[in-house]
Design an enzyme around this catalytic site. Sequence first.
Site, mmCIF file in Angstrom:
data_model
loop_
_atom_site.group_PDB
_atom_site.id
_atom_site.type_symbol
_atom_site.label_atom_id
_atom_site.label_comp_id
_atom_site.label_asym_id
_atom_site.label_seq_id
_atom_site.Cartn_x
_atom_site.Cartn_y
_atom_site.Cartn_z
ATOM 1 N N THR A 195 0.797 -1.293 -0.319
ATOM 2 C CA THR A 195 0.109 0.042 0.029
ATOM 3 C C THR A 195 0.251 1.599 -0.085
ATOM 4 O O THR A 195 1.999 1.099 0.527
ATOM 5 C CB THR A 195 -1.246 0.303 1.264
ATOM 6 O OG1 THR A 195 0.311 0.054 1.792
ATOM 7 C CG2 THR A 195 -1.400 -1.067 1.180
ATOM 8 N N GLU A 227 -6.269 -4.267 -1.372
ATOM 9 C CA GLU A 227 -6.342 -4.951 -0.853
ATOM 10 C C GLU A 227 -7.104 -6.110 -0.686
ATOM 11 O O GLU A 227 -8.176 -7.112 -0.865
ATOM 12 C CB GLU A 227 -6.484 -4.854 1.381
ATOM 13 C CG GLU A 227 -5.788 -3.825 1.591
ATOM 14 C CD GLU A 227 -5.072 -2.917 1.120
ATOM 15 O OE1 GLU A 227 -4.783 -2.066 2.171
ATOM 16 O OE2 GLU A 227 -5.959 -2.302 0.513
ATOM 17 N N LYS A 265 -17.257 16.384 9.999
ATOM 18 C CA LYS A 265 -17.867 16.227 10.845
ATOM 19 C C LYS A 265 -18.385 17.831 11.416
ATOM 20 O O LYS A 265 -17.347 18.180 11.574
ATOM 21 C CB LYS A 265 -17.957 15.253 12.123
ATOM 22 C CG LYS A 265 -19.390 15.482 12.961
ATOM 23 C CD LYS A 265 -18.520 14.300 13.988
ATOM 24 C CE LYS A 265 -20.346 13.328 14.709
ATOM 25 N NZ LYS A 265 -19.975 12.568 15.811
ATOM 26 N N TRP A 312 -22.889 15.298 9.440
ATOM 27 C CA TRP A 312 -21.721 13.889 8.641
ATOM 28 C C TRP A 312 -21.572 15.246 7.296
ATOM 29 O O TRP A 312 -22.220 15.064 6.781
ATOM 30 C CB TRP A 312 -21.996 13.182 8.182
ATOM 31 C CG TRP A 312 -20.956 11.401 9.358
ATOM 32 C CD1 TRP A 312 -21.762 11.239 10.320
ATOM 33 C CD2 TRP A 312 -20.255 11.239 9.574
ATOM 34 N NE1 TRP A 312 -21.426 11.050 11.101
ATOM 35 C CE2 TRP A 312 -20.542 11.180 10.614
ATOM 36 C CE3 TRP A 312 -18.562 12.399 9.913
ATOM 37 C CZ2 TRP A 312 -19.465 10.568 11.815
ATOM 38 C CZ3 TRP A 312 -17.531 12.019 10.801
ATOM 39 C CH2 TRP A 312 -18.407 11.160 11.583
#
Length: 536
Positions: free
Chosen positions: A185, A330, A434, A439
């Site tokens: 990654t 992944e 937030k 949100w």
Amino acid sequence: MQDLMMKDQLNIRMIMQHAEEIAGDVEIVSVLGTGQRHRYTYAAAFARARQLANALDRLEISPGARVATLAWNDYRHFELYYALPCSGRVCHTINPRLFAEQVAFIINDAADEAIFVDPQFVPLLETLHEQLSDVRHIVVLCAEAELPGSTLLELKSYEALLAAQTPHYDWPEVEERTPSGLCYTSGTTGNPKGVLYSHRSTVLHSLAGNLADAVGLRASDSVLPIVPMFHVNAWGMPYNAAMVGAKLVLPGPKAGDGATLASLINDEGVSFALGVPTVWLALTTYLEKTGESIPSLTRAVSGGSACPLALIETMQRHGVALEVGWGMTETSPLGSYNREQPWYAQLDERARGEQRVKAGRQMFGVRMRLVDEQGAELPRDGKSAGALQVRGPWVCSGYFGKEPGGEWFDTGDVAMLDAQGYMQITDRTKDVIKSGGEWISSIDIENAVMAHPAVAEAAVIGLAHPRWGERPLMVVVARPGHAPQSAELIGFLEGKVAKWWLPDACELVEELPHTATGKVSKKDLRERFADYQWPN
């Protein structure tokens, strides 16, 4: 009771043998560093892969050894994709755009025994050579006469190694759970982490990717993976294309140049291509500037980061159906795919646009679920947003050298799922804003402002606010020849997103920071604007 099916193993050698038998005369075209194009066939590629396997034995590369590549998309890299795993080794692709310290960490963490490197990356290895503890061989992907001089490294020529070997090789019987590939990654937080793929996971990923409602390659296709082969197997294309016998066009180091891409698409009759949004932006900008067309390209896929509706519509004007896919290192990487369905046409314009930018429907083999902050599963109602978790036969259960994880992999994405299995990313967990306890989706704001004709690229980040906790700051790169005003861009969003989502400010910049895999680096943006003072 036992089944009566044959015990053939699912391994990459199956793909190679199949391609030789059904598509031995089909072309693989590569753009070289010089700009010239190299052409040969699948049959020639796999003959050279056998020579390479003999050379690996001659170099005494251990069974199961990790062997690194630092290379662009070309025919020699393709040969490594097959010779390494089919001979029982692991093809460890490394992103040369990473910081030198990260490259050294990755090579040592994987304990690579050898490195196959394009000539232009030899200077990088020279700076690292004292740190590389396990590397015994450095092979430069060039002819003997093209070997760069080096006083620090003992270099071998790839072509000289192959020339000394026979094109006959007895491939070992490789069990399907044997590791085949390794990719790390990007390591935006902490050190990069390795994802270790198996022969089984790679074959199943290729089969699922070639389903009709996913990538769905055919033998008649000419496939251009603009996504690099050093990043998560070029989204599987070196295997998917071979599996169906499609022509493969490898763009070398010229992947981000609009003029080169248009020429390559037209010259090679490319019908399907894969890239990140910045690539498609470069291509469409070039096409609109020059008036050129790309009639052979009918489909393309955008992944890596959110794809704005404006970009999908721009590509459509050029005759290209731009589809959206989602995945990550992944997940090998394909997890979902959005290929237009007949019922999309029955939606009104706004609803159809919202459907087209979704990350797609979960692919066969991949299961998805959403959980809240307490770990409770959320409904698949298209409205409930939660942490996206996945599992499946090509999803990692843990990282290389680490303890295995749980039964589900937490993607780090916040998403919604509907009853038909369509997934919509609303943000990265670390990027969600937030404000006043509610949100805000930065992705939705970015997609909306990208429809403005003066906007080339945009990113939205949350910054500390004395009253609301966080508020969104919009950062915009203007198209050449345009100079939009901040108030104009914020006003453009009215009616397109909730009123309380409207950014409190907009800053215009020359360029946005990008990660080594082409995504906008919001981490760097937050650091850049850490001391930002909100306007009164």
